[in-house]
Enzyme design. Sequence first.
Site, PDB file in Angstrom:
ATOM      1  N   CYS A 136      13.389  55.770  77.829  1.00  0.00           N
ATOM      2  CA  CYS A 136      14.799  55.646  78.201  1.00  0.00           C
ATOM      3  C   CYS A 136      15.528  56.942  77.898  1.00  0.00           C
ATOM      4  CB  CYS A 136      15.438  54.480  77.451  1.00  0.00           C
ATOM      5  SG  CYS A 136      17.202  54.274  77.812  1.00  0.00           S
ATOM      6  N   CYS A 139      19.053  56.416  76.498  1.00  0.00           N
ATOM      7  CA  CYS A 139      19.059  55.969  75.100  1.00  0.00           C
ATOM      8  C   CYS A 139      18.787  57.124  74.140  1.00  0.00           C
ATOM      9  CB  CYS A 139      17.992  54.892  74.884  1.00  0.00           C
ATOM     10  SG  CYS A 139      18.068  53.501  76.013  1.00  0.00           S
ATOM     11  N   ASP A 140      17.814  57.969  74.479  1.00  0.00           N
ATOM     12  CA  ASP A 140      17.289  58.939  73.521  1.00  0.00           C
ATOM     13  C   ASP A 140      17.539  60.399  73.871  1.00  0.00           C
ATOM     14  OD1 ASP A 140      16.237  56.772  72.091  1.00  0.00           O
ATOM     15  OD2 ASP A 140      14.395  56.791  73.274  1.00  0.00           O
TER      16      ASP A 140
END
Length: 304
Positions: A136, A139-140
């Site tokens: 992701c 997300c990261d």
Amino acid sequence: MEDQLLDVLIIGSGPAGLSAAIYAKRANLSVLVAEKEYMGTGQIAESDCVDNYLGMPGMNGFDLGEAFRAHAQKLGVEFYEGMADSFSKQPDCWKVHFQEGKELCSKTIIYCAGAAHRHLGIAGEEEYIGKGVSYCAVCDGAFYRGKQTAVIGGGDTALGDALYLSDLCEKVYIIHRREQFRGSAKTVAQLRETENVEMITSAVPKRITGEQTVTALELKDGRTIPVSGAFVAVGMEPLTSPLQGVVDLDDSGYVVADETGVTSTPGFFAAGDVRTKALRQVVTAVSDGANAATSAAAYLMQEK
């Protein structure tokens, strides 16, 4: 509501499940949505920008998912946090068992559990999950600001991830096993014009290496790409393992169902990424949910 006989039990709180809940609730049916994580809205929450949902261009995926959920809650839809792991047909209902031991009974099921990120299956991948390997970018990605990263894949998700990371990272490599990309031609053109993006095609990853965290991606042709992060975007696998023997699945594990959501088993419906279809997008998930709830309502009327 958890202990009563439901009209509709929806498995999954992504766009398909929330859409199904809204339509079922508006049909005056008793509805409960079972979600695997508290206040979840599915994979849409991982999307930095949803630019193809009608009337909402450039919408942040998290915000769009929250809007879907707020709509369901406004109508009085109730939620239960739990992971369904088995389904059994009883004379008057479906009995659904959850991992934590809870059992719920419903006259119909709408299964919208979605799909999970497919892994590469190469050396070092599992070892470095959370230590440089991610599925992701939204997300990261912030953890790799100013660093070199690689995105592995050739579809819309991979291209979108690369574009997103290009604003954060010093360098972004896109590694694709074919010469041509499967994703949007517009995004490909945009990436080709982005100075810190390099496309490496006809290339297959062999190994992810590192020390405490990822330091490089090795390709089968012998090349080594120095990166701090490897973002894997090579497709999804349907979360249908609890449905073995319950409904017909295709060779890839997707539920065999058309746009009505009707499956091989009466009273059991499927919507969203879990069913067989050509396009898996937010707009088709929402449509699926509406259709499946409408089919469930028609089924209940026939059973009266």
